[in-house]
Design a protein around this motif. Structure first.
Motif, PDB file in Angstrom:
ATOM      1  N   UNK A 257       0.833  -1.204   0.000  1.00 30.33           N
ATOM      2  CA  UNK A 257       0.000   0.000   0.000  1.00 30.33           C
ATOM      3  C   UNK A 257       0.871   1.258   0.000  1.00 30.33           C
ATOM      4  N   UNK A 258       0.426   2.254  -0.756  1.00 27.59           N
ATOM      5  CA  UNK A 258       1.187   3.510  -0.851  1.00 27.59           C
ATOM      6  C   UNK A 258       0.829   4.453   0.297  1.00 27.59           C
ATOM      7  N   UNK A 259       1.297   5.677   0.220  1.00 29.00           N
ATOM      8  CA  UNK A 259       1.094   6.637   1.318  1.00 29.00           C
ATOM      9  C   UNK A 259      -0.384   6.950   1.543  1.00 29.00           C
ATOM     10  N   UNK A 260      -1.201   6.728   0.516  1.00 26.95           N
ATOM     11  CA  UNK A 260      -2.645   6.948   0.643  1.00 26.95           C
ATOM     12  C   UNK A 260      -3.386   5.674   1.034  1.00 26.95           C
ATOM     13  N   UNK A 261      -2.637   4.627   1.322  1.00 27.63           N
ATOM     14  CA  UNK A 261      -3.247   3.356   1.707  1.00 27.63           C
ATOM     15  C   UNK A 261      -3.774   2.555   0.537  1.00 27.63           C
ATOM     16  N   UNK A 262      -3.440   2.950  -0.685  1.00 26.35           N
ATOM     17  CA  UNK A 262      -3.960   2.269  -1.862  1.00 26.35           C
ATOM     18  C   UNK A 262      -2.971   1.234  -2.400  1.00 26.35           C
ATOM     19  N   UNK A 263      -3.556   0.188  -2.967  1.00 30.64           N
ATOM     20  CA  UNK A 263      -2.748  -0.895  -3.522  1.00 30.64           C
ATOM     21  C   UNK A 263      -3.476  -1.409  -4.761  1.00 30.64           C
ATOM     22  N   UNK A 264      -2.784  -1.516  -5.882  1.00 29.16           N
ATOM     23  CA  UNK A 264      -3.430  -1.906  -7.142  1.00 29.16           C
ATOM     24  C   UNK A 264      -2.680  -3.047  -7.807  1.00 29.16           C
ATOM     25  N   UNK A 265      -3.432  -3.849  -8.567  1.00 30.14           N
ATOM     26  CA  UNK A 265      -2.788  -4.895  -9.361  1.00 30.14           C
ATOM     27  C   UNK A 265      -3.643  -5.195 -10.584  1.00 30.14           C
ATOM     28  N   UNK A 266      -3.002  -5.754 -11.594  1.00 29.54           N
ATOM     29  CA  UNK A 266      -3.675  -6.103 -12.838  1.00 29.54           C
ATOM     30  C   UNK A 266      -4.172  -7.546 -12.802  1.00 29.54           C
ATOM     31  N   UNK A 267      -5.397  -7.744 -13.248  1.00 24.77           N
ATOM     32  CA  UNK A 267      -5.919  -9.102 -13.419  1.00 24.77           C
ATOM     33  C   UNK A 267      -5.447  -9.590 -14.785  1.00 24.77           C
ATOM     34  N   UNK A 268      -4.450 -10.422 -14.784  1.00 22.58           N
ATOM     35  CA  UNK A 268      -3.900 -10.886 -16.053  1.00 22.58           C
ATOM     36  C   UNK A 268      -4.688 -12.072 -16.585  1.00 22.58           C
ATOM     37  N   UNK A 269      -4.852 -12.095 -17.891  1.00 23.36           N
ATOM     38  CA  UNK A 269      -5.737 -13.080 -18.516  1.00 23.36           C
ATOM     39  C   UNK A 269      -5.305 -14.519 -18.240  1.00 23.36           C
ATOM     40  N   UNK A 270      -4.007 -14.754 -18.093  1.00 22.80           N
ATOM     41  CA  UNK A 270      -3.548 -16.132 -17.862  1.00 22.80           C
ATOM     42  C   UNK A 270      -3.922 -16.631 -16.467  1.00 22.80           C
ATOM     43  N   UNK A 271      -4.363 -15.729 -15.587  1.00 25.93           N
ATOM     44  CA  UNK A 271      -4.774 -16.132 -14.246  1.00 25.93           C
ATOM     45  C   UNK A 271      -6.225 -16.601 -14.207  1.00 25.93           C
ATOM     46  N   UNK A 272      -6.978 -16.298 -15.261  1.00 21.70           N
ATOM     47  CA  UNK A 272      -8.417 -16.527 -15.246  1.00 21.70           C
ATOM     48  C   UNK A 272      -8.736 -17.901 -15.835  1.00 21.70           C
TER      49      UNK A 272
END
Length: 441
Positions: A257-272
């Motif tokens: 998480x960054x200084x704003x408490x946010x955390x992002x990630x990509x849903x990659x097609x090979x995971x689905x």
């Protein structure tokens, strides 16, 4: 004469046994032992000794002898306390316990040593009272240090968790002693208090996804970005530097998480997977925080629903046989068969409403101007495929020289060539197109 020799032999055996200096000294030392001490005896064979300081080696051996006795005694007491208190202790804790013994063997007394003809022996002892007094003093110091760490661990953060781990590390060597302490005016068991504080701080960490459900088109989509906010449930304050794990179908991605408490990630097609309904599990990365993979495991702290929705495909297929529009469509049915069986798709009539556009131009050409010497008409078919995703060109593929033959006419040979071309599409071309689509996401 024989009787006299027999008496001489008995006398020799008696003198040999009675005059063994090694046994005499060991027996003498053993007779001096008291329950108030641990004793260590060292016997160094001169025949096998190749060092320079035999006295130092003997002293070290005697100390090791004493230490092993203490470790056996203390480990037994330690394990009893751990079992009674239901503490969670691993092998590293037992290592720390042994280190504690090694670090507290002070005030060793060398009672005696002998430099015998074939060996060097040494007798040493350690006062139990002095040993336990030293441990008690050091355990009190450890408790004070642990309390300072605890006082600096009021909010959920990496620093707080590190402080609590340091506090735990300080007191673990003394768990077989009283580790009661006063925290905020209340008497507590310090080990249990640390564990409860860790769990309380973990429970205060909340993970809130920006969306509770995402809709994914497995074909023809760009990686979906998922964002969560990490905050303190007690204060609503954003929490930075908290490690998280996102898990889809046992495929994991990590973020902090960054200084704003946010955390992002990509849903990659090979995971689905191909299942319509799936879940994205989100967890605090406890292994990263505590450096232990087996203590907490993967505990789901939040999740996002994931639903596979149909990819909209627009087909624009032109099939010609010897430059004349084919009366029968060979390629389009095979394309629809392939995608419908394997993926969630919807075929649409308007390109502007599509996610994926597949344009194909196929034609046939004669081999020669008439049938060959065997009476066979032969034709080649070729096709060009143009692939677009969301209005952007992805790739262009050519399939060439697919031969068709017939005894009746070039036209019929052309139909057979187009049919073989459609089967080539089904087996090779369409899987290659899907692979290109997935890699382009």
């Amino acid at each position: 004469m024989i009787i006299r020799q027999f008496y001489i032999l008995l006398l020799f055996i008696f003198i040999s046994c009675a005059s063994n200096p090694l046994s005499e000294n060991i027996n003498s030392w053993n007779s001096q032992k008291s329950d108030d001490y641990w004793y260590g005896t060292a016997i160094i064979s001169k025949k096998n000794f190749d060092g320079q300081n035999i006295h130092k080696q003997a002293t070290s051996q005697a100390i090791s002898d004493i230490a092993s006795q203490i470790k056996i005694s203390i480990k037994s007491d330690f394990e009893i306390v751990v079992k009674e208190k239901n503490y969670e202790i691993d092998e590293s804790s037992l290592y720390i316990l042994n280190t504690r013994v090694d670090n507290n063997i002070e005030d060793i007394e060398i009672l005696d040593f002998k430099n015998l003809e074939g060996s060097y022996i040494l007798f040493a002892r350690l006062s139990k009272d002095k040993f336990y007094s030293s441990l008690k003093r050091k355990s009190e110091i450890a408790i004070d240090i642990a309390k300072n760490y605890i006082n600096d661990s009021k909010e959920p953060s990496l620093l707080s968790f590190q402080n609590l781990l340091n506090a735990e590390k300080e007191i673990i060597p003394y768990l077989d002693y009283s580790i009661e302490a006063k925290i905020n005016g209340v008497d507590v068991n310090l080990y249990s208090f640390i564990q409860n504080t860790i769990n309380d701080l973990l429970n205060r960490i909340k993970i809130e996804p920006s969306q509770s459900k995402v809709y994914i088109k497995k074909l023809g989509y760009n990686n979906e970005l998922v964002t969560v906010k990490v905050y303190d449930a007690n204060t609503n304050k954003s929490l930075s530097n908290i490690p998280l794990i996102f898990s889809i179908n046992e495929k994991n991605e990590k973020c902090i998480s960054n200084k704003d408490g946010q955390c992002s990630f990509n849903i990659q097609s090979q995971y689905i997977s191909d299942q319509k309904n799936q879940n994205i599990a989100i967890a605090i990365d406890r292994e990263s925080i505590f450096k232990q993979s087996d203590k907490y495991g993967f505990i789901i702290d939040s999740q996002i629903e994931l639903e596979i929705v149909p990819t909209k495909i627009f087909l624009d297929i032109e099939e010609y046989n010897l430059d004349s529009k084919s009366s029968q469509s060979y390629i389009a049915p095979k394309i629809k068969e392939f995608f419908i069986k394997k993926y969630s798709v919807e075929f649409v009539d308007n390109i502007s409403n599509s996610d994926l556009s597949i344009k194909i131009f196929a034609n046939t050409r004669k081999i020669g101007s008439t049938k060959n010497e065997y009476g066979i008409y032969q034709v080649y078919s070729d096709a060009n495929i143009y692939l677009e995703k969301n209005g952007e060109k992805i790739t262009e593929i050519s399939v060439n020289d697919i031969k068709g033959a017939d005894f009746s006419s070039f036209n019929q040979a052309g139909n057979k060539s187009l049919e073989k071309l459609s089967k080539t599409f089904l087996k090779k071309t369409l899987p290659a197109i899907v692979d290109i689509l997935i890699k382009s996401n």
